[in-house]
Design an enzyme around this catalytic site. Structure first.
Site, PDB file in Angstrom:
ATOM      1  N   ASN A  98       4.662 -15.490  -2.005  1.00 47.63           N
ATOM      2  CA  ASN A  98       4.011 -14.180  -2.112  1.00 47.63           C
ATOM      3  C   ASN A  98       3.690 -13.605  -0.732  1.00 47.63           C
ATOM      4  OD1 ASN A  98       2.144 -16.474  -2.272  1.00 47.63           O
ATOM      5  ND2 ASN A  98       0.488 -14.998  -2.531  1.00 47.63           N
ATOM      6  N   GLN A  99       3.970 -12.311  -0.588  1.00 49.75           N
ATOM      7  CA  GLN A  99       3.703 -11.588   0.660  1.00 49.75           C
ATOM      8  C   GLN A  99       2.732 -10.452   0.345  1.00 49.75           C
ATOM      9  OE1 GLN A  99       5.022 -13.128   3.116  1.00 49.75           O
ATOM     10  NE2 GLN A  99       6.677 -14.251   2.077  1.00 49.75           N
ATOM     11  N   GLU A 100       1.584 -10.473   1.004  1.00 49.35           N
ATOM     12  CA  GLU A 100       0.535  -9.480   0.736  1.00 49.35           C
ATOM     13  C   GLU A 100       0.171  -8.746   2.022  1.00 49.35           C
ATOM     14  OE1 GLU A 100      -1.385 -12.435  -2.687  1.00 49.35           O
ATOM     15  OE2 GLU A 100      -2.586 -11.864  -0.944  1.00 49.35           O
ATOM     16  N   HIS A 111       5.739 -10.563  -5.028  1.00 46.24           N
ATOM     17  CA  HIS A 111       5.410 -11.792  -5.739  1.00 46.24           C
ATOM     18  C   HIS A 111       6.415 -12.890  -5.365  1.00 46.24           C
ATOM     19  CE1 HIS A 111       2.781  -9.846  -9.051  1.00 46.24           C
ATOM     20  NE2 HIS A 111       2.981  -8.946  -8.102  1.00 46.24           N
ATOM     21  N   GLU A 113       8.265 -14.992  -7.095  1.00 44.79           N
ATOM     22  CA  GLU A 113       9.557 -14.980  -7.783  1.00 44.79           C
ATOM     23  C   GLU A 113      10.438 -13.845  -7.265  1.00 44.79           C
ATOM     24  OE1 GLU A 113       6.524 -16.513 -10.871  1.00 44.79           O
ATOM     25  OE2 GLU A 113       6.543 -15.215  -9.106  1.00 44.79           O
ATOM     26  N   CYS A 141       6.441 -10.506 -12.940  1.00 44.40           N
ATOM     27  CA  CYS A 141       7.620 -11.260 -12.517  1.00 44.40           C
ATOM     28  C   CYS A 141       8.570 -11.533 -13.677  1.00 44.40           C
ATOM     29  CB  CYS A 141       7.194 -12.571 -11.864  1.00 44.40           C
ATOM     30  SG  CYS A 141       6.412 -12.315 -10.256  1.00 44.40           S
TER      31      CYS A 141
END
Length: 303
Positions: A98-100, A111, A113, A141
């Site tokens: 996950n990249q936020e 997300h 996936e 996802c």
């Protein structure tokens, strides 16, 4: 943008590998990942080698690798790292996490996936056959995966439950067929967008736009990011029948960059090529690039 106290990906991976019981496997993984500059990717021959050497299935190997994959996460909002591994039809493993992004809207999030799948897509994998993730996929996802050209046969593996079909988690699903769309994510595209240029970064963005999956809006969009060392990373727009689970081109490119062991702080240039038919990702892209470090965007509209 990183939340980790151990900033460099190599430090985080070393810490994760220290938790693997089989020390020989951990040492082999450290050597392989180090040799490829910590790219979150294992080609099929490496996967097969590990499975034969350590007498395990590729499914068992993927489950062991989940904490390593989660090292690529940037959970700046949730402080909750999710790792995923997509297995391609080729047999290769593609890591995802996950990249936020803080101070912007939460819709900019990638997300785990989505991360693993788009990583495989940017590496030109033809189909995803299995996905392994350390937590049950959220509804977002599940819907994103339903866009894949392998959605009907895609198998999902979790630490507590393996070999479940996607539609076990998404029964009576709404998808491309409801909108009379046959071309799926990972199918070949032929958008024939054209722009005359000798700039390799613009050409890379044009190629990414021509690979984009946007059968609903017809807004074909692609981006290319150039690092200070001249490496180029592409990102294509991945649209979804349910609209909101769509993945914008910049997120695809940033994810690809991060999964290759690089840092967003090293981005020097960005080019977005787009056919803005019903939508445009220009504003959203400029907003996130500004958060990442006031990176200027060259925008090229094509038809």
């Amino acid at each position: 943008m990183t939340h980790h106290s151990l900033k460099h990906i190599s430090d985080r991976i070393k810490q994760a590998l220290n938790q693997i019981e089989n020390r020989n496997l951990a040492q082999d993984l450290w050597y392989i990942l180090g040799e490829q500059n910590f790219q979150g990717f294992l080609p099929a021959f490496t996967v097969n080698h590990f499975c034969e050497k350590y007498h395990m299935t590729d499914k068992e190997l993927a489950l062991i690798l989940l904490p390593v994959s989660a090292c690529y996460a940037n959970p700046t909002i949730s402080h909750f790292s999710v790792g995923a591994i997509a297995k391609g039809e080729s047999g290769s493993f593609y890591f995802g996490a996950n990249q936020e992004f803080c101070t912007t809207n939460i819709q900019q999030t990638v997300h785990a996936e989505q991360s693993a799948i788009s990583h495989a897509w940017m590496r030109r994998e033809s189909k995803i056959t299995e996905i392994t993730v350390n937590y049950t996929p959220c509804g977002h996802c599940r819907q994103f995966m339903n866009e894949l050209n392998s959605a009907e046969t895609l198998r999902i593996h979790l630490p507590h439950s393996q070999d479940n079909l996607l539609h076990h988690y998404l029964p009576d699903a709404f998808g491309p067929h409801n909108l009379q769309i046959d071309n799926r994510l990972f199918d070949k595209k032929a958008h024939n967008l054209f722009f005359v240029t000798e700039d390799p970064l613009i050409q890379a963005a044009l190629d990414a736009a021509n690979q984009s999956h946007a059968p609903y809006s017809k807004t074909y969009s692609g981006i290319a990011l150039q690092l200070q060392d001249q490496q180029i990373f592409q990102g294509s727009y991945a649209e979804n029948a349910a609209f909101n689970p769509s993945l914008p081109p910049l997120q695809t490119a940033l994810n690809y960059l991060l999964l290759n062991g690089n840092e967003v702080e090293n981005i020097a240039r960005a080019v977005l090529v787009e056919q803005p038919f019903r939508l445009s990702y220009r504003g959203m892209t400029e907003e996130l690039l500004a958060y990442l470090g006031d990176i200027p965007l060259d925008y090229i509209q094509v038809s």
